[in-house]
Design a protein around this motif. Structure first.
Motif: not given
Length: 366
Positions: A215-231, A249-256
């Motif tokens: 198995i090979t897994i590659i992490t790639e870009t998407t256009h989003h943001d990430s703010r769970r904890a404050f600051n 297989v490709f999984y987009t995650g969230d992103g514009g």
């Protein structure tokens, strides 16, 4: 009356501050993890940045207008009146030689490839926000629990928003997961919640992880943001390319929508299957969530042969009717260079079966 009002305000403020100390809000990266983040080329001026800077909200509106439209203004058919149909598949008795996908609603997906098990962005608590009064799952959509899952080789978390990283689900999965694979910084939440550090794999855009099981897994870009904890802003959002000896297989995650879909398609495509975010969109947030027409275009640019739309039909997080995303993606997928698969929640999608048919299960749901 003024004294009573002041007391109520102080009590509400105090209880809110106390509640935000709950572990479910997670923790911002520190120490060695923060140093690694600060060395990323995608981290600038104290937070991660998208490759192309865009405003998160459209210029012709404001956050106050959007809050009013979301929480006060009535939106027809925003929630279904009827239960959503679903199928209870026994995931523990699957043939390990069969490559399959099972969608749990929203962006939660179970996948089996090359005899290995994957779990993507699981939310199994029935809620998508951190507050007791927040968004709840539609009737019929929350039929799976962590107890229904087999042992998971790879838990993939695209980003740390509450509708993708669920605190209650993460706690229950702790002893069931071999590895957690996510973007830089997100591992701080898991370590804070008791996960051992050797289970956590955090990567930047363009990083490749090759495992000795094929198995090979590659992490790639998407256009989003990430703010769970404050600051926040110190946790990276990612898409995933998942490869086995037989399949990609490709999984987009969230992103514009942006040019990154074309670039990923050129670099890694074609893909056998794509799991594409399709739902919880709005014209005001167009930069960070794709609309269905953009999803169809992006799927072709990725060079995907088959596509499953996700991020819909479980939670109402946007200002559109609940079935609009799935209805529109069917419309926009006509005469495209890919096959659209629209499984019910829990339905077994056979990745080797290009003749498998899927019902338009949402048509008679009100």
């Amino acid at each position: 009356m003024l004294i009573l009002f002041a007391i109520v305000v102080v009590l509400l403020l105090g209880s809110s501050i106390l509640y935000t100390q709950h572990p479910l809000f997670g923790k911002n990266p520190t120490g060695e993890r923060l140093q690694l983040i600060e060395n990323s080329p995608n981290y600038r001026q104290g937070q991660f940045r998208n490759l192309m800077e865009k405003s998160g909200i459209a210029e012709d509106t404001s956050i106050f207008i959007e809050l009013y439209r979301t929480f006060i203004k009535t939106i027809p058919h925003r929630n279904p009146k009827d239960p959503i149909p679903s199928i209870q598949t026994n995931l523990k008795t699957l043939n390990p030689k069969q490559d399959v996908i099972v969608w749990f609603g929203h962006s939660s997906v179970f996948m089996q490839l090359h005899g290995k098990t994957f779990l993507i962005d699981p939310v199994m608590s029935g809620k998508a926000t951190p507050f007791p009064w927040g968004t709840r799952a539609y009737k019929g959509t929350d039929i799976y629990s962590v107890e229904d899952l087999p042992a998971i080789d790879y838990l993939l978390i695209s980003h740390d928003h509450y509708d993708h990283l669920d605190y209650e689900t993460a706690l229950k999965l702790k002893d069931k997961v071999r590895y957690v694979i996510t973007g830089l910084g997100v591992g701080e939440h898991f370590e804070y919640w008791g996960y051992p550090k050797d289970k956590l794999i955090e990567k930047d855009w363009g990083d490749r992880i090759e495992f000795d099981d094929g198995i090979t897994i590659i992490t790639e870009t998407t256009h989003h943001d990430s703010r769970r904890a404050f600051n926040g802003g110190k946790n990276l959002w990612v898409s995933f390319i998942i490869q086995s000896p037989k399949r990609k297989v490709f999984y987009t995650g969230d992103g514009g929508y942006d040019k990154h879909f074309t670039e990923i398609g050129k670099k890694y495509g074609p893909f056998d299957w794509a799991l594409m975010e399709n739902g919880q969109y709005d014209a005001a947030w167009r930069s960070v969530h794709c609309h269905p027409d953009e999803v169809a275009q992006a799927t072709e640019e990725l060079k995907a042969r088959n596509m499953i739309p996700v991020h819909h039909s479980k939670f109402s997080l946007a200002k559109h009717p609940w079935k609009e995303p799935i209805t529109r993606i069917v419309q926009y997928s006509q005469r495209r260079n890919y096959r659209l698969a629209t499984p019910m929640i829990g339905e077994l999608v056979e990745l080797d079966n290009d003749q498998q048919n899927f019902k338009q299960w949402w048509k008679n749901i009100h």
